[in-house]
Motif scaffolding. Structure first.
Motif, PDB file in Angstrom:
ATOM      1  N   THR A  16       0.821  -1.203   0.000  1.00  9.11           N
ATOM      2  CA  THR A  16       0.000   0.000   0.000  1.00  9.11           C
ATOM      3  C   THR A  16       0.857   1.257   0.000  1.00  9.11           C
ATOM      4  OG1 THR A  16      -1.720  -1.235   1.128  1.00  9.11           O
ATOM      5  CG2 THR A  16      -1.929   1.143   1.145  1.00  9.11           C
ATOM      6  N   THR A  36      -5.054  -4.080   4.372  1.00  9.35           N
ATOM      7  CA  THR A  36      -5.754  -4.015   3.092  1.00  9.35           C
ATOM      8  C   THR A  36      -6.548  -5.300   2.930  1.00  9.35           C
ATOM      9  OG1 THR A  36      -3.819  -2.898   2.224  1.00  9.35           O
ATOM     10  CG2 THR A  36      -5.447  -3.611   0.627  1.00  9.35           C
ATOM     11  N   ASP A  55      -3.877  -2.620  -5.916  1.00 13.23           N
ATOM     12  CA  ASP A  55      -3.294  -3.008  -4.627  1.00 13.23           C
ATOM     13  C   ASP A  55      -4.103  -4.177  -4.080  1.00 13.23           C
ATOM     14  OD1 ASP A  55      -1.950  -3.045  -2.240  1.00 13.23           O
ATOM     15  OD2 ASP A  55      -3.024  -1.352  -1.368  1.00 13.23           O
TER      16      ASP A  55
HETATM   17 MG    MG Z   1      -1.938  -2.838   2.394  1.00 13.64          MG
END
Ligand code: MG
Ligand code: GDP
Length: 664
Positions: A16, A36, A55
């Motif tokens: 990230t 995430t 991502d």
């Molecule tokens: Mg992340």
């Protein structure tokens, strides 16, 4: 040219951070795994290339276990990104390369980014990327996603040097894989991911065998190959033989490419000896939190709060004066006053909330939060709860909505459901203004301590109700939890400021929308009766009548006034509304005057019971919606909200009864 690039790597490897750096996005970065949990997309340009960067949630391998691994795996295997950046935590090379090998087996076009080279330098570790490039047959670039070092080279290499060239294992393994590839070819005519599938079959992956629907003859052949492979690796177990092959390769690679200077004691280990101490660890965790609360709600926070309050006071006065000089009708003045009171009451708590999140963000970025999860895991496990549940609960300190989404990290359905019921007890930031208000009125000398006690109470309720739920409802919960502890890192200013700013922005947005609208609606309902006539005595208003009809429920809890009941009801829309509603229903135009009014309405014990109820009762509507979305069951959602409200009522009643006995 348009291209899709996927960021793939282990949790906490810096995906990230790199994503934010390249796309200028502001996704949440935290020094702990599991941050995430959904894939995020962003764009950036390089030369004439337009790149869509994705991502993905962190994964340790391409075998599917939990939700986030499935998301990542499906994206990589089915949506065929044009290119892949495999981001590798250089401080943890061995473990990270396991995934890299699997990605190579998939035959995906990729580059490998060895991240955290800044930290490697500090630790006097050197990774020879040139040699790695050769050994892995893939471009390898050293970068620091944090300070941007090497990132240009990485992007250049991504565009111009990405390679799908094969990585070869030892001869014996390759031979066996080649034999299995024949079976793969018979089932699957398209050659993509052939080697990956072959390896999976070699490992005897049940899911894949089922998916390929191998016939008896093929199964027999596979079996013969597996037996021969086990023999050549002198292993009894096929899983072990396969894992051994990968780790042997990895060990060999790291031996050739990594040089460490000996005798440097890691700071992390030294700090952890103290902070993770068997006896001192947990007390120290609470001590750290307590200090944070004392500072946040001490003089510094108060000073900023005073500034904002003063500002709001001046604005209100001027607006009202202007309105009067314009001969504005009384009802409009009263409405505008209500809006300013409601929104103003919330805004004056903003500095303290930002301060608290500054500290939490430092804790998170430094790596301490992972330790907290580790300590809590040990505590929770002793009483038979799943420690992994503490990750969503920690997120719940910010907002219950993402915290509920984070329950996906839990593997079993029972664990997940139980965590969803318990997570809202973790006090979210929207509840903070309620405590800040009540504590400053009734416990001015011990504000920080009292607010801290609310968080502690939330935790205690989680443990007690967790035990009860486990005994009677979710009997199959409790799986093992492997949490990795990242090294301590100096928090980055950029991240910290970003977190604080995000918090402030969210808060302002809420004040300008939900709270503002809520204040208007509340004003209408407190100034009109059911025949829609404007009235002076709010007790006769729509709200007054509804509130009074419900006060009996709250007689045992001590705060049985219609104003208190209505404030709590509006808290269902957004928890901050409890404070803004109090300002509106009590007609207070500054927090100071609200303080004076509240003094006459509650005893200290009732006030504490009110805070207790506000902490525990039904989460706000957004959280309930998430609960429904995540559980996909209206019945479960309803049951948990009822359970939470019941717990709140019982706890508040206990506080009131015990408190009255002690202090009357
Ligand atoms: Mg992340
Ligand atoms: P993700 O889980 O892979 O998305 O990892 P994050 O981007 O959330 O980063 C995990 C942690 O590593 C955070 O604390 C980052 O600040 C830190 N981090 C990321 N890249 C670097 C780097 O290049 N150097 C250092 N020292 N820390 C980094």
């Amino acid at each position: 040219m348009k291209q899709t690039v996927a960021l793939v790597g282990n949790p906490n490897s810096g995906k990230t951070t790199l994503f934010n750096l390249l796309t200028g996005a502001k996704q949440h970065v935290g020094n702990w795994p599991g941050v995430t949990i959904e894939k995020k997309e962003g764009m950036f340009n390089y030369e004439e290339h337009e790149i869509k960067l994705v991502d993905l949630p962190g994964i340790y391998s391409m075998s599917t276990f939990s939700m986030e691994e499935i998301i990542s795996r499906d994206f990589i295997m089915n949506e065929h990104p044009d290119l892949i950046i495999n981001i590798v935590d250089g401080t943890n090379l061995e473990r990270n390369l396991y995934l890299s090998l699997q990605l190579k087996e998939l035959g995906l076009p990729m580059v490998i980014a060895i991240n955290m080279i800044d930290e490697l330098k500090n630790k006097h570790i050197d990774i020879d990327t040139k040699k790695l490039t050769k050994l892995l047959n893939t471009p390898v670039i050293g970068i620091s996603a944090k300070n941007g070092e090497g990132v240009r080279d990485l992007v250049h290499s991504l565009i111009h040097e990405t390679s799908t060239s094969e990585f070869k294992y030892d001869e014996v393994t390759e031979e066996h894989l080649n034999q299995i590839k024949k079976i793969v070819k018979e089932v699957k005519h398209d050659p993509t991911h052939e080697k990956f599938y072959a390896f999976k079959l070699l490992e005897d992956d049940e899911l894949l065998i089922k998916q390929f629907n191998l016939n008896k003859e093929q199964l027999n052949r596979l079996n013969v190959i597996q037996e021969s492979f086990k023999k050549s690796k002198s292993q009894n177990d096929i899983d072990m033989a396969a894992a051994d092959t990968r780790y042997e390769v990895i060990e060999n690679i790291t031996k050739q490419c990594v040089t460490k200077e000996q005798n440097i004691k890691h700071i992390t280990e030294k700090i952890d000896r103290l902070l993770l101490n068997k006896y001192l660890g947990i007390p120290m965790f609470f001590l750290i939190l307590l200090v944070i609360f004392l500072i946040t709600f001490g003089p510094i926070g108060e000073y900023f709060m005073g500034l904002i309050e003063g500002l709001i006071g001046i604005i209100t006065e001027n607006i009202i004066e202007i309105l009067i000089s314009l001969n504005t009708s009384n009802w409009l003045i009263s409405l505008i006053e209500a809006i300013i009171n409601g929104v103003g009451a919330i805004l004056s708590f903003m500095p303290q909330i930002m301060l608290l999140f500054l500290f939490l963000s430092i804790l998170e970025d430094s790596g301490y939060i992972s330790r907290a999860a580790f300590l809590m895991d040990q505590l929770l496990r002793k009483i038979g709860l799943n420690g992994k549940a503490f990750i969503p609960m920690l997120m719940g300190l910010g907002c219950t909505v993402p915290a509920l989404m984070a329950t996906r990290v839990l593997e079993t359905e029972d664990d997940k459901k139980m965590t969803m019921v318990l997570t809202p007890f973790m006090s979210c930031s929207a509840r903070l203004p309620i405590y800040a208000l009540i504590a400053s009125v009734f416990f001015p000398k011990h504000k920080g301590l009292v607010i801290f006690s609310m968080y502690l109470l939330g935790l205690i309720v989680i443990i007690i109700s967790g035990l009860i739920l486990k005994k009677f409802v979710f009997k199959n919960s409790g799986s093992t939890f492997i949490l990795e502890l990242p090294p301590y890192r100096l928090p980055s200013l950029r991240n910290t400021v970003m977190h604080m700013w995000e918090k402030a922005k969210g808060f302002l947005t809420k004040a300008g929308t939900v709270i503002l609208l809520g204040s208007i609606v509340l004003w209408l309902f407190t100034n009109f009766n059911f025949s829609l006539e404007m009235i002076d005595n709010p007790e006769e208003s729509i709200i007054g009548v509804i509130g009074k009809a419900m006060t009996w429920i709250f007689i045992p809890t001590g705060f049985a006034s219609w104003e208190a009941v209505i404030s709590l009801i509006t808290g269902f829309i957004a928890k901050e509304s409890v404070v803004s509603s109090m300002a509106v229903v009590y007609g207070a135009n500054t927090v100071t005057s609200l303080n004076q009014i509240l003094m006459t309405k509650f005893t200290s014990v009732e006030a504490y019971a009110f805070m207790t109820f506000a902490l525990l009762y039904s989460p706000c509507i957004a959280a309930v919606g998430t609960l429904y979305k995540e559980s996909n069951s209206a019945k479960f959602t309803l049951k948990s909200v009822l359970f939470q409200s019941l717990v709140a009522w019982i706890a508040a009643t206990l506080v009131n009864v015990i408190g009255s006995l002690l202090f009357m």
